[in-house]
Scaffold this motif. Structure first.
Motif, PDB file in Angstrom:
ATOM      1  N   VAL A  30       0.824  -1.212   0.000  1.00  0.00           N
ATOM      2  CA  VAL A  30       0.000   0.000   0.000  1.00  0.00           C
ATOM      3  C   VAL A  30       0.852   1.254   0.000  1.00  0.00           C
ATOM      4  CG1 VAL A  30      -1.916  -1.150   1.161  1.00  0.00           C
ATOM      5  CG2 VAL A  30      -0.165  -0.012   2.536  1.00  0.00           C
ATOM      6  N   ALA A  31       2.131   1.129   0.345  1.00  0.00           N
ATOM      7  CA  ALA A  31       3.036   2.287   0.373  1.00  0.00           C
ATOM      8  C   ALA A  31       4.462   1.766   0.366  1.00  0.00           C
ATOM      9  CB  ALA A  31       2.782   3.167   1.596  1.00  0.00           C
ATOM     10  N   THR A  32       5.409   2.673   0.275  1.00  0.00           N
ATOM     11  CA  THR A  32       6.825   2.306   0.237  1.00  0.00           C
ATOM     12  C   THR A  32       7.246   1.583   1.505  1.00  0.00           C
ATOM     13  OG1 THR A  32       7.323   4.220  -1.145  1.00  0.00           O
ATOM     14  CG2 THR A  32       9.164   3.205   0.014  1.00  0.00           C
ATOM     15  N   ALA A  33       7.973   0.483   1.349  1.00  0.00           N
ATOM     16  CA  ALA A  33       8.563  -0.219   2.492  1.00  0.00           C
ATOM     17  C   ALA A  33       9.986   0.279   2.656  1.00  0.00           C
ATOM     18  CB  ALA A  33       8.545  -1.728   2.257  1.00  0.00           C
ATOM     19  N   SER A  34      10.228   1.058   3.682  1.00  0.00           N
ATOM     20  CA  SER A  34      11.559   1.619   3.890  1.00  0.00           C
ATOM     21  C   SER A  34      11.910   1.582   5.372  1.00  0.00           C
ATOM     22  CB  SER A  34      11.600   3.069   3.391  1.00  0.00           C
ATOM     23  OG  SER A  34      12.889   3.617   3.535  1.00  0.00           O
ATOM     24  N   PRO A  35      13.050   0.916   5.720  1.00  0.00           N
ATOM     25  CA  PRO A  35      13.999   0.246   4.829  1.00  0.00           C
ATOM     26  C   PRO A  35      13.432  -1.066   4.301  1.00  0.00           C
ATOM     27  CG  PRO A  35      14.598  -0.146   7.097  1.00  0.00           C
ATOM     28  CD  PRO A  35      13.445   0.836   7.138  1.00  0.00           C
ATOM     29  N   GLY A  36      14.200  -1.735   3.434  1.00  0.00           N
ATOM     30  CA  GLY A  36      13.709  -2.953   2.799  1.00  0.00           C
ATOM     31  C   GLY A  36      13.798  -4.168   3.691  1.00  0.00           C
ATOM     32  N   SER A  37      13.275  -4.069   4.895  1.00  0.00           N
ATOM     33  CA  SER A  37      13.255  -5.178   5.845  1.00  0.00           C
ATOM     34  C   SER A  37      12.035  -6.049   5.584  1.00  0.00           C
ATOM     35  CB  SER A  37      13.215  -4.628   7.275  1.00  0.00           C
ATOM     36  OG  SER A  37      12.746  -5.597   8.192  1.00  0.00           O
ATOM     37  N   ILE A  38      12.135  -7.331   5.883  1.00  0.00           N
ATOM     38  CA  ILE A  38      10.987  -8.218   5.720  1.00  0.00           C
ATOM     39  C   ILE A  38       9.830  -7.759   6.598  1.00  0.00           C
ATOM     40  CG2 ILE A  38      11.790  -9.826   7.497  1.00  0.00           C
ATOM     41  CD1 ILE A  38       9.946 -10.677   4.188  1.00  0.00           C
ATOM     42  N   PHE A  39      10.149  -7.171   7.748  1.00  0.00           N
ATOM     43  CA  PHE A  39       9.094  -6.655   8.618  1.00  0.00           C
ATOM     44  C   PHE A  39       8.361  -5.490   7.957  1.00  0.00           C
ATOM     45  CE2 PHE A  39      12.249  -8.191  11.905  1.00  0.00           C
ATOM     46  CZ  PHE A  39      11.565  -9.357  12.189  1.00  0.00           C
ATOM     47  N   ALA A  40       9.125  -4.544   7.388  1.00  0.00           N
ATOM     48  CA  ALA A  40       8.517  -3.384   6.734  1.00  0.00           C
ATOM     49  C   ALA A  40       7.677  -3.824   5.542  1.00  0.00           C
ATOM     50  CB  ALA A  40       9.597  -2.397   6.290  1.00  0.00           C
ATOM     51  N   VAL A  41       8.156  -4.826   4.799  1.00  0.00           N
ATOM     52  CA  VAL A  41       7.418  -5.309   3.633  1.00  0.00           C
ATOM     53  C   VAL A  41       6.065  -5.876   4.045  1.00  0.00           C
ATOM     54  CG1 VAL A  41       7.394  -7.087   1.831  1.00  0.00           C
ATOM     55  CG2 VAL A  41       9.452  -5.733   2.210  1.00  0.00           C
ATOM     56  N   PHE A  42       6.029  -6.680   5.082  1.00  0.00           N
ATOM     57  CA  PHE A  42       4.757  -7.279   5.511  1.00  0.00           C
ATOM     58  C   PHE A  42       3.833  -6.262   6.167  1.00  0.00           C
ATOM     59  CE2 PHE A  42       6.706 -11.482   4.922  1.00  0.00           C
ATOM     60  CZ  PHE A  42       5.639 -12.148   4.335  1.00  0.00           C
ATOM     61  N   ILE A  43       4.402  -5.292   6.858  1.00  0.00           N
ATOM     62  CA  ILE A  43       3.559  -4.260   7.480  1.00  0.00           C
ATOM     63  C   ILE A  43       2.839  -3.442   6.411  1.00  0.00           C
ATOM     64  CG2 ILE A  43       3.641  -2.087   8.778  1.00  0.00           C
ATOM     65  CD1 ILE A  43       5.850  -3.336  10.489  1.00  0.00           C
ATOM     66  N   MET A  44       3.519  -3.201   5.281  1.00  0.00           N
ATOM     67  CA  MET A  44       2.938  -2.417   4.203  1.00  0.00           C
ATOM     68  C   MET A  44       2.146  -3.261   3.195  1.00  0.00           C
ATOM     69  SD  MET A  44       3.520   0.851   4.500  1.00  0.00           S
ATOM     70  CE  MET A  44       3.051   0.574   6.214  1.00  0.00           C
ATOM     71  N   ALA A  45       2.036  -4.565   3.431  1.00  0.00           N
ATOM     72  CA  ALA A  45       1.337  -5.441   2.492  1.00  0.00           C
ATOM     73  C   ALA A  45      -0.158  -5.111   2.446  1.00  0.00           C
ATOM     74  CB  ALA A  45       1.533  -6.899   2.890  1.00  0.00           C
ATOM     75  N   SER A  46      -0.723  -5.186   1.252  1.00  0.00           N
ATOM     76  CA  SER A  46      -2.156  -4.945   1.107  1.00  0.00           C
ATOM     77  C   SER A  46      -2.946  -6.184   1.528  1.00  0.00           C
ATOM     78  CB  SER A  46      -2.493  -4.600  -0.347  1.00  0.00           C
ATOM     79  OG  SER A  46      -2.252  -5.719  -1.188  1.00  0.00           O
ATOM     80  N   LYS A  47      -4.202  -5.991   1.768  1.00  0.00           N
ATOM     81  CA  LYS A  47      -5.083  -7.093   2.156  1.00  0.00           C
ATOM     82  C   LYS A  47      -5.097  -8.143   1.045  1.00  0.00           C
ATOM     83  CE  LYS A  47      -9.847  -7.910   3.698  1.00  0.00           C
ATOM     84  NZ  LYS A  47     -11.175  -7.264   3.909  1.00  0.00           N
ATOM     85  N   GLY A  48      -4.838  -9.390   1.391  1.00  0.00           N
ATOM     86  CA  GLY A  48      -4.832 -10.459   0.416  1.00  0.00           C
ATOM     87  C   GLY A  48      -3.501 -10.685  -0.267  1.00  0.00           C
ATOM     88  N   SER A  49      -2.447  -9.927   0.102  1.00  0.00           N
ATOM     89  CA  SER A  49      -1.155 -10.050  -0.570  1.00  0.00           C
ATOM     90  C   SER A  49      -0.116 -10.823   0.233  1.00  0.00           C
ATOM     91  CB  SER A  49      -0.595  -8.653  -0.887  1.00  0.00           C
ATOM     92  OG  SER A  49      -1.354  -8.007  -1.880  1.00  0.00           O
ATOM     93  N   TYR A  50      -0.462 -11.245   1.440  1.00  0.00           N
ATOM     94  CA  TYR A  50       0.559 -11.834   2.308  1.00  0.00           C
ATOM     95  C   TYR A  50       1.140 -13.126   1.733  1.00  0.00           C
ATOM     96  CZ  TYR A  50      -0.987  -8.441   5.742  1.00  0.00           C
ATOM     97  OH  TYR A  50      -1.297  -7.267   6.373  1.00  0.00           O
ATOM     98  N   LEU A  51       0.291 -14.004   1.212  1.00  0.00           N
ATOM     99  CA  LEU A  51       0.782 -15.254   0.651  1.00  0.00           C
ATOM    100  C   LEU A  51       1.676 -14.991  -0.559  1.00  0.00           C
ATOM    101  CD1 LEU A  51       0.841 -18.328   0.477  1.00  0.00           C
ATOM    102  CD2 LEU A  51      -1.273 -18.236  -0.881  1.00  0.00           C
ATOM    103  N   GLY A  52       1.224 -14.114  -1.448  1.00  0.00           N
ATOM    104  CA  GLY A  52       2.011 -13.811  -2.637  1.00  0.00           C
ATOM    105  C   GLY A  52       3.355 -13.194  -2.297  1.00  0.00           C
ATOM    106  N   ILE A  53       3.376 -12.306  -1.297  1.00  0.00           N
ATOM    107  CA  ILE A  53       4.639 -11.680  -0.892  1.00  0.00           C
ATOM    108  C   ILE A  53       5.576 -12.708  -0.283  1.00  0.00           C
ATOM    109  CG2 ILE A  53       5.663 -10.067   0.750  1.00  0.00           C
ATOM    110  CD1 ILE A  53       3.273  -8.230   0.245  1.00  0.00           C
ATOM    111  N   ALA A  54       5.034 -13.554   0.602  1.00  0.00           N
ATOM    112  CA  ALA A  54       5.866 -14.581   1.228  1.00  0.00           C
ATOM    113  C   ALA A  54       6.473 -15.509   0.180  1.00  0.00           C
ATOM    114  CB  ALA A  54       5.040 -15.384   2.228  1.00  0.00           C
ATOM    115  N   LEU A  55       5.648 -15.950  -0.772  1.00  0.00           N
ATOM    116  CA  LEU A  55       6.150 -16.841  -1.822  1.00  0.00           C
ATOM    117  C   LEU A  55       7.164 -16.123  -2.711  1.00  0.00           C
ATOM    118  CD1 LEU A  55       2.871 -18.698  -2.867  1.00  0.00           C
ATOM    119  CD2 LEU A  55       4.787 -19.608  -1.531  1.00  0.00           C
ATOM    120  N   GLY A  56       6.911 -14.837  -3.013  1.00  0.00           N
ATOM    121  CA  GLY A  56       7.840 -14.083  -3.846  1.00  0.00           C
ATOM    122  C   GLY A  56       9.207 -13.947  -3.204  1.00  0.00           C
TER     123      GLY A  56
END
Length: 480
Positions: free
Chosen positions: A294-320
């Protein structure tokens, strides 16, 4: 060769300048992303009243913050005010969020205000300074805002539409993963901020405003490629690279400091293929599963990426992330196992990285390098004689005020805590060094800039932020 280095340095400075306008305002971008993710009709908790915050923030707040920051970087608070006012012109003159326009008008307004002050300020008679300051800034801001409405706003909107259409065409053609063929080498050249914050971020924000998410936020922030390469070194590496890789994994994957793995690639340039393979496969996986942030993940930590994940994107992000790490690990392991040449020493690789970046990287300390430049500027006798009672604030400063300076600040805080020293320590961008700082700690290549910003402070130069004997010297000095 010299011409290439000069061009590369200019591009890197440009990238640093772009990120310098965006990164201080990342908090506002994240706030907008959280509000968007939660309260729009497709969000987690739809709320019509709170959702009304979304459009004003993206159309006015964020561009004005960028414009103010850009102007302030050039000519202080005065340049920031003129920059924000001029940015209002491009906002009114276009029908889309004016991030690109703000990145143009902010620095331009600050530069023009600086030139006007240089030409006239010394000629103003005593007692008329405030009159000059207020009216010169006001007149210039009004002129620039008018020009922006009529000319710059429409031009920037057209350019922005072309860029957005190009990105959309690439996405529709299924070619977006190929963007990492450019992005991964750019990261090694320290151009990632220019690409991420200067191009992908603004377009991603527009997409997120329309659809609630954007895959563009994941292209550069994905920590998977770096994780795979570091894992390969931890298992198949030799010597220092093998022993230092586990610690680097924590800093890169959890802390989000991607530059920690750049020397590993430079120690064996063929590993760039592993980074590209991981990036391409990761983005392809994101695309297949429709993942986005939904917004920039900064810094590029796995925590920041998941916090900014949109609804329904968690599985796709984890697999990616997993796929990117697996592919880069496999390719890196293959390269390390089949290489016929001895692995280049990491200190030499770090030297290459430092030459490209234009300054020493904090990664040197993380890799165990302990050498200090013997010809660092000597501290003055007056500074050496400062007592503990005179020192109330210590500032670590770097280009963006994040990453390396934050880690150095944290390290000194821990040393002070163990030594029972109660002195305020924090990190800032060089342009944001507060006037009441007593000691400013910078990398030796940035010390001159820091002294220009605050000449009254004591300045300490270090070779790297994570491993400097200057810290122990400072602790002992303050204890005594």
């Amino acid at each position: 060769m010299a011409e290439n280095r000069g061009f590369r340095a200019k591009v890197q400075r440009f990238g640093s300048y772009l990120s310098g306008m965006i990164m201080p305002n990342i908090g506002a971008f994240i706030a907008w992303g959280i509000i968007t993710a939660l309260f729009i009709p497709d969000g987690w908790w739809p709320n019509e009243q709170l959702a009304t915050l979304v459009d004003p923030m993206i159309n006015y707040l964020l561009p004005l913050l960028i414009g103010f920051t850009g102007g302030r970087m050039v000519h202080g608070f005065r340049g920031g005010v003129v920059g924000a006012t001029a940015t209002m012109g491009v906002i009114v003159g276009a029908d889309i969020p004016m991030f690109l326009g703000a990145m143009i008008m902010g620095p331009l307004a600050g530069y023009l205000m600086k030139k006007i002050d240089q030409a006239f300020l010394d000629k103003i008679k005593s007692g008329f300074e405030m009159l000059y300051n207020n009216f010169s800034a006001g007149i210039l801001a009004a002129i620039l805002a008018g020009i922006a409405v009529k000319l710059i706003g429409p031009v920037v909107e057209s350019l922005n539409n072309v860029l957005a259409a190009g990105v959309e065409t690439i996405i529709n053609a299924g070619l977006l993963p190929l963007a990492n063929v450019i992005i991964e080498p750019a990261k090694i050249l320290f151009l990632n901020n220019a690409i991420n914050h200067g191009i992908l971020g603004p377009i991603g924000v527009e997409q997120a405003a329309d659809t609630g998410k954007s895959i563009l936020f994941l292209l550069e922030a994905n920590p998977g490629p770096g994780l795979g390469i570091l894992l390969a070194f931890a298992i198949f590496g030799k010597g220092m690279s093998k022993s230092s890789a586990p610690g680097a994994i924590v800093i890169q994957f959890l802390g989000g400091i991607h530059e920690i793995y750049f020397p590993y690639i430079l120690s064996k340039p063929a590993l760039l293929l592993a980074a590209i393979g991981g990036g391409v496969s990761g983005v392809l996986t994101f695309q297949i599963f429709g993942a986005g942030l939904v917004a920039t993940a900064s810094p590029g930590s796995i925590f920041a990426v998941f916090i900014m994940a949109s609804k329904g994107s968690y599985l796709g992000i984890a697999l990616g992330v997993i796929v990117a790490a697996a592919v880069s690990f496999f390719l890196a392991a293959l390269i390390l196992k089949t290489s016929k040449t001895e692995e280049e020493d990491l200190s030499e690789a770090t030297g290459k990285m430092e030459e490209m970046k234009g300054k020493k990287s904090s990664v040197t300390g993380a890799l165990g390098q302990k050498d200090e430049e013997t010809d660092a500027q000597a501290e003055s006798q007056e500074e050496q004689e400062k007592s503990k009672d005179e020192i109330n604030k210590i500032i670590f400063a770097c280009d963006a005020g994040m990453g390396s300076s934050a880690m150095g600040s944290s390290l000194l805080k821990n040393k002070f805590k163990k030594a029972d020293i109660d002195i305020f320590v924090t990190n800032k961008a060089i342009n944001e060094i507060p006037d009441d700082a007593d000691i400013v700690i910078t990398h030796k290549d940035l010390t001159d800039r820091a002294k220009m910003k605050l000449p009254t402070a004591e300045h300490i130069s270090v070779e790297n932020f994570l491993n400097s004997p200057k810290y122990e010297e400072l602790v002992q000095r303050l204890k005594n």
